[in-house]
Motif scaffolding. Structure first.
Motif, PDB file in Angstrom:
ATOM      1  N   PRO A 224       0.827  -1.209   0.000  1.00  0.00           N
ATOM      2  CA  PRO A 224       0.000   0.000   0.000  1.00  0.00           C
ATOM      3  C   PRO A 224       0.865   1.265   0.000  1.00  0.00           C
ATOM      4  CG  PRO A 224      -0.796  -1.578   1.631  1.00  0.00           C
ATOM      5  CD  PRO A 224       0.537  -2.079   1.163  1.00  0.00           C
ATOM      6  N   PHE A 225       0.504   2.211  -0.844  1.00  0.00           N
ATOM      7  CA  PHE A 225       1.182   3.506  -0.944  1.00  0.00           C
ATOM      8  C   PHE A 225       0.132   4.566  -0.678  1.00  0.00           C
ATOM      9  CE2 PHE A 225       3.375   6.708  -3.936  1.00  0.00           C
ATOM     10  CZ  PHE A 225       4.282   7.101  -2.969  1.00  0.00           C
ATOM     11  N   ILE A 226       0.325   5.353   0.377  1.00  0.00           N
ATOM     12  CA  ILE A 226      -0.744   6.234   0.840  1.00  0.00           C
ATOM     13  C   ILE A 226      -0.243   7.662   1.024  1.00  0.00           C
ATOM     14  CG2 ILE A 226      -1.909   4.317   2.010  1.00  0.00           C
ATOM     15  CD1 ILE A 226      -0.875   5.430   4.668  1.00  0.00           C
ATOM     16  N   GLY A 227      -1.174   8.597   0.933  1.00  0.00           N
ATOM     17  CA  GLY A 227      -0.923   9.955   1.361  1.00  0.00           C
ATOM     18  C   GLY A 227      -1.303  10.059   2.829  1.00  0.00           C
TER      19      GLY A 227
ATOM     20  N   GLN B 195       3.552   1.550   2.995  1.00  0.00           N
ATOM     21  CA  GLN B 195       3.211   0.890   4.256  1.00  0.00           C
ATOM     22  C   GLN B 195       3.653  -0.570   4.234  1.00  0.00           C
ATOM     23  OE1 GLN B 195       2.641   3.331   6.402  1.00  0.00           O
ATOM     24  NE2 GLN B 195       0.617   2.717   7.081  1.00  0.00           N
ATOM     25  N   VAL B 196       4.946  -0.784   4.433  1.00  0.00           N
ATOM     26  CA  VAL B 196       5.503  -2.134   4.380  1.00  0.00           C
ATOM     27  C   VAL B 196       4.920  -3.012   5.474  1.00  0.00           C
ATOM     28  CG1 VAL B 196       7.654  -3.454   4.512  1.00  0.00           C
ATOM     29  CG2 VAL B 196       7.608  -1.252   3.314  1.00  0.00           C
ATOM     30  N   SER B 197       4.601  -2.420   6.614  1.00  0.00           N
ATOM     31  CA  SER B 197       4.092  -3.194   7.754  1.00  0.00           C
ATOM     32  C   SER B 197       2.753  -3.854   7.462  1.00  0.00           C
ATOM     33  CB  SER B 197       3.956  -2.305   8.988  1.00  0.00           C
ATOM     34  OG  SER B 197       3.017  -1.265   8.762  1.00  0.00           O
ATOM     35  N   LEU B 198       2.057  -3.409   6.423  1.00  0.00           N
ATOM     36  CA  LEU B 198       0.764  -3.998   6.083  1.00  0.00           C
ATOM     37  C   LEU B 198       0.900  -5.188   5.144  1.00  0.00           C
ATOM     38  CD1 LEU B 198      -1.427  -0.793   5.623  1.00  0.00           C
ATOM     39  CD2 LEU B 198      -1.141  -2.218   7.655  1.00  0.00           C
ATOM     40  N   THR B 199       2.130  -5.594   4.861  1.00  0.00           N
ATOM     41  CA  THR B 199       2.386  -6.772   4.035  1.00  0.00           C
ATOM     42  C   THR B 199       3.015  -7.853   4.919  1.00  0.00           C
ATOM     43  OG1 THR B 199       4.660  -6.198   3.424  1.00  0.00           O
ATOM     44  CG2 THR B 199       2.891  -5.203   2.128  1.00  0.00           C
ATOM     45  N   ASN B 200       3.338  -8.977   4.315  1.00  0.00           N
ATOM     46  CA  ASN B 200       4.026 -10.046   5.048  1.00  0.00           C
ATOM     47  C   ASN B 200       5.537  -9.915   4.905  1.00  0.00           C
ATOM     48  OD1 ASN B 200       1.622 -11.347   5.916  1.00  0.00           O
ATOM     49  ND2 ASN B 200       1.395 -12.281   3.886  1.00  0.00           N
ATOM     50  N   ALA B 201       6.022  -8.696   4.948  1.00  0.00           N
ATOM     51  CA  ALA B 201       7.435  -8.419   4.690  1.00  0.00           C
ATOM     52  C   ALA B 201       8.330  -8.989   5.785  1.00  0.00           C
ATOM     53  CB  ALA B 201       7.658  -6.909   4.593  1.00  0.00           C
TER      54      ALA B 201
ATOM     55  N   THR C 191      -2.889   3.872  -3.230  1.00  0.00           N
ATOM     56  CA  THR C 191      -2.777   3.003  -4.387  1.00  0.00           C
ATOM     57  C   THR C 191      -1.924   1.815  -3.967  1.00  0.00           C
ATOM     58  OG1 THR C 191      -2.259   2.952  -6.759  1.00  0.00           O
ATOM     59  CG2 THR C 191      -0.707   4.127  -5.340  1.00  0.00           C
ATOM     60  N   ILE C 192      -1.660   0.903  -4.893  1.00  0.00           N
ATOM     61  CA  ILE C 192      -0.879  -0.291  -4.585  1.00  0.00           C
ATOM     62  C   ILE C 192       0.376  -0.295  -5.445  1.00  0.00           C
ATOM     63  CG2 ILE C 192      -0.819  -2.820  -4.655  1.00  0.00           C
ATOM     64  CD1 ILE C 192      -2.539  -1.768  -2.419  1.00  0.00           C
ATOM     65  N   LEU C 193       1.524  -0.504  -4.794  1.00  0.00           N
ATOM     66  CA  LEU C 193       2.784  -0.661  -5.506  1.00  0.00           C
ATOM     67  C   LEU C 193       2.965  -2.148  -5.797  1.00  0.00           C
ATOM     68  CD1 LEU C 193       4.901   1.704  -3.217  1.00  0.00           C
ATOM     69  CD2 LEU C 193       3.835   2.270  -5.413  1.00  0.00           C
ATOM     70  N   GLN C 194       2.922  -2.510  -7.052  1.00  0.00           N
ATOM     71  CA  GLN C 194       2.865  -3.920  -7.416  1.00  0.00           C
ATOM     72  C   GLN C 194       4.148  -4.663  -7.101  1.00  0.00           C
ATOM     73  OE1 GLN C 194       0.175  -5.434  -8.375  1.00  0.00           O
ATOM     74  NE2 GLN C 194      -1.135  -3.652  -8.660  1.00  0.00           N
ATOM     75  N   ASP C 195       5.286  -4.036  -7.347  1.00  0.00           N
ATOM     76  CA  ASP C 195       6.552  -4.752  -7.184  1.00  0.00           C
ATOM     77  C   ASP C 195       7.639  -3.770  -6.768  1.00  0.00           C
ATOM     78  OD1 ASP C 195       8.255  -7.014  -7.288  1.00  0.00           O
ATOM     79  OD2 ASP C 195       8.981  -6.366  -9.256  1.00  0.00           O
TER      80      ASP C 195
END
Length: 238
Positions: free
Chosen positions: A58-61, A69-75, A155-159
Motif C-alpha cells: 500500500p502507498f498512501i498519502g 506501508q511495508v508493515s501492512l504486508t508479510n514483509a 494506491t498499490i505498488l505492485q513490485d
C-alpha cells in the motif's frame, strides 16, 4: 501540525504541550547537519540489510507526506546492527532534504523506518539528488504519486525491488548509530531513534522530482542543534 507559519516546527511544542514537548525542549533532536566537526564515519559492514523484493505494498498519502506501508504486508525486510534486528515498517519522503551534509541541503530525502518488537526505532536516510536518471526503486514508487488524490489517497505498488538500496549502503560511508542517536523528525519528536544517513546521494530525474515537489510542496523540519546540546527553541525563549 504542518510546515506553515501557523503550524510549523517552531509552533509544534505549543500545539499540544502534553504530547509534543520534546519538539521544543528535547536535546537529541533530528535532523542535524552532518559535518566533519561532529561526525566520524563508520564501516557499513556493521549494518546488515535484508531487503527482499515486495509485492502489493500500500502507498498512501498520510499527514504531510507519502508513505509505503511495508508493515501492512508479510514483509521480512530487516536491518541488523548492534545485536538487534529492526523490521522495516514504512518509508516516506521529505522535500527538501531534512539532513544536511557539510551544510548542504539536497532536493529530497527518503527515510526507511524500522522498529524492533520492543518498539526501538532505527531510520536509514538517503539524501536524493536530481540527475538524468532514476534510482529504480525511487522512480518506480514516485511514478505513482499522482494517484494519491481525494479523501482516501492510496494506491498499490505492485513490485518493489530494493537491490539498489541494499547495494548503496556498502558503497557509502555512513553516519552510524554510535554517532547519532536522535529523534523522530515529526511530532511527537520522540528521542532514542538510531539514525544512519548515507553520504552518497541516490538519484531521481527532473520529471520525478517535479512530481514529488508538486505533491509534497515542502515538508522538512529545520536543522536541530547537535545531540546533547540545548534545544534551539529554548535559546529562542531565553
Amino acid at each position: 501540525w504542518g510546515y506553515d507559519a501557523t503550524d510549523g516546527p517552531v509552533i509544534w511544542p505549543h500545539l499540544d504541550p502534553s504530547i509534543y514537548s520534546l519538539c521544543g525542549n528535547g536535546t537529541h533532536q533530528s535532523p542535524i547537519d552532518l559535518n566533519d566537526a561532529f561526525a566520524t564515519t563508520e564501516s557499513s559492514a556493521d549494518y546488515i540489510l535484508n531487503y527482499p523484493s515486495l509485492q502489493n505494498v500500500p502507498f498512501i498519502g498520510i499527514h504531510q507526506t507519502v508513505q509505503a506501508q511495508v508493515s501492512l504486508t508479510n514483509a521480512t525486510n530487516t536491518l541488523t546492527f548492534g545485536g538487534k534486528t529492526y523490521n522495516l515498517t514504512q518509508f516516506h519522503f521529505h522535500v527538501s532534504s531534512e539532513h544536511r551534509i557539510e551544510g548542504e541541503y539536497f532536493p529530497i530525502e527518503v527515510h526507511f523506518v524500522h522498529s524492533t518488537t520492543g518498539g526501538e526505532r532505527a531510520v536509514i536516510g538517503f539524501v536524493i539528488e536530481v540527475e538524468c536518471t532514476n534510482d529504480p526503486l525511487l522512480g518506480s514508487v514516485l511514478s505513482h504519486i499522482d494517484e494519491l488524490q481525494g479523501e482516501d489517497p492510496k494506491t498499490i505498488l505492485q513490485d518493489l525491488d530494493f537491490s539498489t538500496i541494499t547495494a548503496q549502503l556498502p558503497k557509502t560511508q555512513s553516519f552510524g548509530k554510535n554517532l547519532y542517536s536522535g529523534s523522530l523528525s515529526t511530532p511527537p519528536c520522540s528521542e532514542g531513534v538510531e539514525w544512519i544517513v548515507g553520504t552518497q546521494p541516490l538519484m531521481v530525474d527532473v520529471l520525478t522530482f517535479n512530481k514529488a515537489k508538486r505533491h509534497l510542496k515542502f515538508n522538512s523540519r529545520y536543522s536541530q542543534d547537535l545531540p546533547g546540546r540545548k534545544n534551539l527553541l529554548d535559546f529562542g525563549l531565553a
